[in-house]
Design an enzyme around this catalytic site. Structure first.
Site, PDB file in Angstrom:
ATOM      1  CG  ASP A 137     -15.386  -4.237  41.762  1.00 30.85           C
ATOM      2  OD1 ASP A 137     -15.845  -3.751  40.717  1.00 30.85           O
ATOM      3  OD2 ASP A 137     -15.328  -5.462  41.958  1.00 30.85           O
ATOM      4  CG  ASP A 178      -9.234  -5.465  45.043  1.00 26.07           C
ATOM      5  OD1 ASP A 178     -10.240  -4.740  44.939  1.00 26.07           O
ATOM      6  OD2 ASP A 178      -8.924  -6.332  44.207  1.00 26.07           O
TER       7      ASP A 178
HETATM    8  N1  GLY Z   1     -13.978  -6.910  43.740  1.00 23.54           N
HETATM    9  C1  GLY Z   1     -14.295  -8.127  43.073  1.00 23.54           C
HETATM   10  C2  GLY Z   1     -15.685  -8.616  43.322  1.00 23.54           C
HETATM   11  O1  GLY Z   1     -16.560  -7.923  43.689  1.00 23.54           O
HETATM   12  O2  GLY Z   1     -15.911  -9.783  43.119  1.00 23.54           O
END
Ligand code: GLY
Length: 377
Positions: free
Chosen positions: A157, A100
């Site tokens: 994601d 992330d």
């Molecule tokens: N990247 C984690 C979510 O979308 O909650």
């Protein structure tokens, strides 16, 4: 709604956003927000102190940079800069960071660099890009998403994290970053996106050879289901890969997932269920999936033939207006702008609440309609 009416509505939204975000930024001061407190309706927790490496810690700065770009208000710029310096602690600690880093540093340092060209921000963005590229598995040809024993796990994601690599490629003139990003996008496209345009949340690959082993349900209902925010990560992520590479296969993939998403969300008043393939009861919605998909639709509309544009523009407008009408919090005594986002199907704590990333995508979508945005991705 014609173009003039769309712009008029967006202008009205922009004025409300500017007013509320000014109040929020002044009230928050030096804090990084996530979810308002259930009792007070205000951002009580400071994520910079609670968890500097938390994946959403860049979104508040992203909102601030978008609003600064649109208004040139000093308050927005200074607030964004504060988040950016807070995140240095996460770079220092390092061990809590996952894939992330894209969400975290595209919205802080890279946004800062894109607007101000400051060298310290460029260095932070490149540091984060090196960390992301360092997660690449050359045998499996993917970027591992999470830590611990999950060396073969890839979550959809990730498609919103790899724009950090496209930026690094461009900034350094080093094609390696592009190779890593494209290998990863191909892996997701070929194994996580399904033939009908729906998307798995997670693909678990054998880290020694890249073979797909299983597809757990992750934040969705179950394996084989269709977590709506995962669908929107794919829509927006693939069109962004198209923007950065010019490769038609990525635009085609974004469109395929978009068509599936539209066919589902148009049946529920344009407000997405948390999972399109969950049981009908209990009814659980996720506004964040809607606003993120809307940003993807607005981007796709820029790259398709004239006759196709309306499909995406209308879907984006239907979603944005339904969400604003039914789920916006314009009361300036409360924090958070869009209510009823859901973190995960099976995790009750963050169900149908305002979550910072929902506000980010709503702000971006409104500014996009008014041509006041800049591409943060
Ligand atoms: N990247 C984690 C979510 O979308 O909650």
């Amino acid at each position: 709604m014609n173009d003039k009416e769309t712009k008029k509505w967006a202008q009205e939204m922009f004025e409300k956003l500017d007013s509320k975000l000014t109040v929020e930024a002044l009230r928050l001061g030096h804090k990084i927000p996530y979810i308002p407190d259930e009792k007070t309706g205000l951002y009580e927790e400071d994520m910079a102190a609670a968890d500097p490496a938390w994946w959403t810690n860049g979104f508040w700065a992203g909102i601030m940079w978008q609003m600064y770009h649109a208004t040139e208000k000093k308050l927005y710029k200074e607030t964004a800069e504060f988040s950016e310096t807070c995140l240095d602690k996460a770079l220092d600690i390092f061990t809590g960071l996952h894939h992330d880093v894209g969400f975290m540093w595209l919205h802080t340092a890279v946004a800062d660099y894109r607007i101000t060209h400051n060298e310290r921000s460029k260095a932070r963005g490149l540091h984060a890009a090196q960390l992301l590229a360092g997660r690449y598995n050359p045998r499996g040809q993917f970027i591992r998403s999470w830590n611990r024993d999950r060396s073969g796990w890839v979550i959809v994601d990730s498609m919103l994290n790899i724009p950090l690599l496209y930026w690094a490629k461009e900034t350094l003139g080093d094609p390696r970053f592009g190779y890593v990003a494209e290998d990863h996008a191909d892996k997701v496209m070929n194994h996580i996106v399904r033939a009908d345009g729906s998307v798995n949340h997670i693909g678990v690959f054998d880290p020694t050879n890249g073979e797909l082993l299983e597809t757990p349900g992750g934040q969705g209902y179950a394996s084989g289901s269709s977590w709506s925010r995962g669908q929107s990560w794919a829509i927006y992520g693939f069109v962004l890969s198209y923007v950065h590479t010019g490769k038609q296969k990525y635009l085609d993939t974004a469109k395929k997932v978009a068509h599936y998403f539209i066919s589902e969300v148009s049946q529920t008043g344009w407000i997405p269920a948390v999972d399109f393939r969950a049981p009908k009861e209990p009814v659980m919605i996720d506004t964040s999936a809607g606003v993120c998909a809307a940003c993807g639709f607005l981007e796709i509309a820029k790259h398709v033939e004239e006759y196709e544009k309306n499909l995406y523009m209308d879907a984006a407008m239907n979603i944005l207006q339904a969400i604003e009408k039914n789920h916006a919090i314009w009361d300036e005594k409360k924090d958070g702008i869009i209510d009823d986002a859901t973190g995960s199907y099976h995790y009750e704590k963050w169900t149908e609440v305002p979550i910072i990333y929902t506000d980010y995508y709503f702000v971006e979508a409104i500014l996009r309609i008014l041509d006041k945005d800049f591409l943060i991705w």
